[in-house]
Design a protein around this motif. Structure first.
Motif, PDB file in Angstrom:
ATOM      1  N   THR A 199      18.208 -16.928  24.403  1.00 23.79           N
ATOM      2  CA  THR A 199      18.094 -17.102  25.852  1.00 23.79           C
ATOM      3  C   THR A 199      16.680 -17.562  26.247  1.00 23.79           C
ATOM      4  OG1 THR A 199      17.585 -14.739  26.065  1.00 23.79           O
ATOM      5  CG2 THR A 199      19.881 -15.402  26.384  1.00 23.79           C
ATOM      6  N   GLN A 200      15.863 -17.887  25.225  1.00 22.77           N
ATOM      7  CA  GLN A 200      14.523 -18.451  25.428  1.00 22.77           C
ATOM      8  C   GLN A 200      13.519 -17.466  26.029  1.00 22.77           C
ATOM      9  OE1 GLN A 200      13.867 -22.054  24.585  1.00 22.77           O
ATOM     10  NE2 GLN A 200      15.640 -21.346  23.444  1.00 22.77           N
ATOM     11  N   LYS A 201      13.813 -16.162  25.954  1.00 24.84           N
ATOM     12  CA  LYS A 201      12.922 -15.167  26.550  1.00 24.84           C
ATOM     13  C   LYS A 201      11.790 -14.743  25.617  1.00 24.84           C
ATOM     14  CE  LYS A 201      16.549 -13.036  29.419  1.00 24.84           C
ATOM     15  NZ  LYS A 201      17.329 -11.791  29.636  1.00 24.84           N
ATOM     16  N   VAL A 202      12.026 -14.947  24.305  1.00 24.53           N
ATOM     17  CA  VAL A 202      11.112 -14.375  23.318  1.00 24.53           C
ATOM     18  C   VAL A 202      10.827 -15.358  22.191  1.00 24.53           C
ATOM     19  CG1 VAL A 202      11.097 -12.696  21.399  1.00 24.53           C
ATOM     20  CG2 VAL A 202      11.576 -11.916  23.711  1.00 24.53           C
ATOM     21  N   LEU A 203       9.607 -15.310  21.681  1.00 21.16           N
ATOM     22  CA  LEU A 203       9.254 -15.992  20.438  1.00 21.16           C
ATOM     23  C   LEU A 203       9.098 -14.913  19.372  1.00 21.16           C
ATOM     24  CD1 LEU A 203       8.382 -18.545  18.858  1.00 21.16           C
ATOM     25  CD2 LEU A 203       6.025 -17.994  19.504  1.00 21.16           C
ATOM     26  N   LEU A 204       9.818 -15.090  18.279  1.00 20.35           N
ATOM     27  CA  LEU A 204       9.839 -14.105  17.191  1.00 20.35           C
ATOM     28  C   LEU A 204       9.059 -14.663  16.008  1.00 20.35           C
ATOM     29  CD1 LEU A 204      11.312 -11.350  16.729  1.00 20.35           C
ATOM     30  CD2 LEU A 204      13.183 -12.654  15.726  1.00 20.35           C
ATOM     31  N   GLN A 205       8.095 -13.895  15.512  1.00 17.83           N
ATOM     32  CA  GLN A 205       7.287 -14.330  14.374  1.00 17.83           C
ATOM     33  C   GLN A 205       7.357 -13.288  13.261  1.00 17.83           C
ATOM     34  OE1 GLN A 205       3.363 -14.900  16.106  1.00 17.83           O
ATOM     35  NE2 GLN A 205       3.849 -16.995  16.712  1.00 17.83           N
ATOM     36  N   PHE A 206       7.716 -13.745  12.057  1.00 18.57           N
ATOM     37  CA  PHE A 206       7.841 -12.837  10.915  1.00 18.57           C
ATOM     38  C   PHE A 206       6.579 -12.887  10.060  1.00 18.57           C
ATOM     39  CE2 PHE A 206      12.246 -14.009  11.930  1.00 18.57           C
ATOM     40  CZ  PHE A 206      12.818 -12.755  12.070  1.00 18.57           C
ATOM     41  N   ARG A 207       6.159 -11.716   9.573  1.00 20.66           N
ATOM     42  CA  ARG A 207       5.007 -11.599   8.687  1.00 20.66           C
ATOM     43  C   ARG A 207       5.377 -10.714   7.487  1.00 20.66           C
ATOM     44  NH1 ARG A 207       3.986 -15.199  11.311  1.00 20.66           N
ATOM     45  NH2 ARG A 207       2.248 -15.615  12.724  1.00 20.66           N
ATOM     46  N   ASP A 208       4.741 -10.998   6.368  1.00 19.95           N
ATOM     47  CA  ASP A 208       4.993 -10.221   5.147  1.00 19.95           C
ATOM     48  C   ASP A 208       4.060  -9.012   5.081  1.00 19.95           C
ATOM     49  OD1 ASP A 208       6.890 -12.099   4.076  1.00 19.95           O
ATOM     50  OD2 ASP A 208       5.204 -13.382   3.516  1.00 19.95           O
ATOM     51  N   PHE A 209       4.643  -7.877   4.720  1.00 18.77           N
ATOM     52  CA  PHE A 209       3.821  -6.687   4.478  1.00 18.77           C
ATOM     53  C   PHE A 209       4.480  -5.865   3.361  1.00 18.77           C
ATOM     54  CE2 PHE A 209       1.520  -2.744   5.324  1.00 18.77           C
ATOM     55  CZ  PHE A 209       0.255  -3.226   5.614  1.00 18.77           C
ATOM     56  N   PRO A 210       4.486  -6.414   2.139  1.00 20.64           N
ATOM     57  CA  PRO A 210       5.121  -5.697   1.024  1.00 20.64           C
ATOM     58  C   PRO A 210       4.362  -4.421   0.666  1.00 20.64           C
ATOM     59  CG  PRO A 210       3.943  -7.647   0.234  1.00 20.64           C
ATOM     60  CD  PRO A 210       3.925  -7.708   1.723  1.00 20.64           C
ATOM     61  N   LEU A 211       5.082  -3.324   0.599  1.00 18.46           N
ATOM     62  CA  LEU A 211       4.480  -2.039   0.241  1.00 18.46           C
ATOM     63  C   LEU A 211       4.486  -1.926  -1.279  1.00 18.46           C
ATOM     64  CD1 LEU A 211       6.316   0.086   2.964  1.00 18.46           C
ATOM     65  CD2 LEU A 211       4.014  -0.894   3.096  1.00 18.46           C
ATOM     66  N   THR A 212       3.526  -2.559  -1.885  1.00 14.59           N
ATOM     67  CA  THR A 212       3.532  -2.760  -3.342  1.00 14.59           C
ATOM     68  C   THR A 212       3.391  -1.467  -4.143  1.00 14.59           C
ATOM     69  OG1 THR A 212       1.158  -3.266  -3.221  1.00 14.59           O
ATOM     70  CG2 THR A 212       2.683  -5.119  -3.180  1.00 14.59           C
ATOM     71  N   ARG A 213       2.858  -0.437  -3.552  1.00 18.38           N
ATOM     72  CA  ARG A 213       2.699   0.824  -4.284  1.00 18.38           C
ATOM     73  C   ARG A 213       4.022   1.533  -4.523  1.00 18.38           C
ATOM     74  NH1 ARG A 213      -2.802   3.813  -1.972  1.00 18.38           N
ATOM     75  NH2 ARG A 213      -4.273   2.165  -2.578  1.00 18.38           N
TER      76      ARG A 213
END
Length: 220
Positions: free
Chosen positions: A85-99
């Motif tokens: 509906t054009q209300k939001v811009l969604l941005q994905f980021r990586d945060f691997p919990l490697t431990r």
């Protein structure tokens, strides 16, 4: 022609042909600088209206069960009610919990290399990694998993060449550093911005009914 000279000539021609074959057969992942790679991947990891007043930055781990729950239960409603509906811009980021998640970093490499191929490629691979999270987490062989499951989603030769090049690692570390600086303590973590101002930070999974109230407030 003497035998020695003939053998040298044959060897020389063979080497030239081998170089030509490698040049034309190998996917041209390496032709891109890191800057070009990061710019393309970041563009393809964002969905929605770039001029929207609300931006959601999401830090996730592909081996995280709560992230899978967010992906399955919340993301479809965010997409239908806010992104489309054009209300939001969604941005994905990586945060691997490697431990605690052995294959989280490698799965992020595969996801970002899919993003290098295209926006729809990324979203399909993202969905696949969460949908079959238990399967690839158990076997740990992401190449085999992709070979058997993702052949119709990405170009597998380009995907594997990209992963092997290691170019995605720097971008993942950049995401992790930005997450640490923003005090990400677990996944999923959502930063909801209204304009340039942080409206709400959501740490951990919450049902969409609760998240919807926050997004509705940010959108008004």
């Amino acid at each position: 022609m003497k035998p020695l000279k003939k053998n040298i000539l044959v060897a020389f021609i063979s080497i030239i042909l081998l170089i030509i074959a490698v040049f034309y057969v190998t996917p041209k992942v390496y032709a891109f600088s890191y800057g070009s790679f990061a710019a393309k991947v970041n563009n393809n990891r964002q969905i929605g209206n770039p001029n929207a007043n609300v931006t959601i930055v999401i830090y996730t781990d592909f081996q995280c069960s709560w992230c899978r729950k967010f992906e399955e239960n919340d993301l479809p409603y965010i997409m239908s009610d806010y992104v489309k509906t054009q209300k939001v811009l969604l941005q994905f980021r990586d945060f691997p919990l490697t431990r605690i998640h052995k294959y989280a970093f490698k799965s992020a490499e595969y996801a970002d290399c899919a993003a290098f191929q295209g926006k729809s490629n990324y979203m399909q691979i993202r969905g696949l990694l969460y949908k079959d999270q238990s399967k690839w987490s158990e076997i740990g062989d992401l190449y085999y998993f992709f070979k058997t499951k993702a052949g119709n989603m990405v170009n597998l030769k380009k995907e594997e060449a990209c992963v092997k090049s290691g170019i995605a690692k720097k971008l993942i570390h950049t995401d992790m550093t930005s997450g640490i600086n923003a005090e990400v303590e677990g996944t999923p973590t959502l930063f909801i911005y209204k304009g340039l101002t942080l409206y709400k930070k959501v740490t951990g999974y919450i049902p969409f009914t609760s998240l919807n109230k926050i997004l509705s407030g940010a959108s008004n």
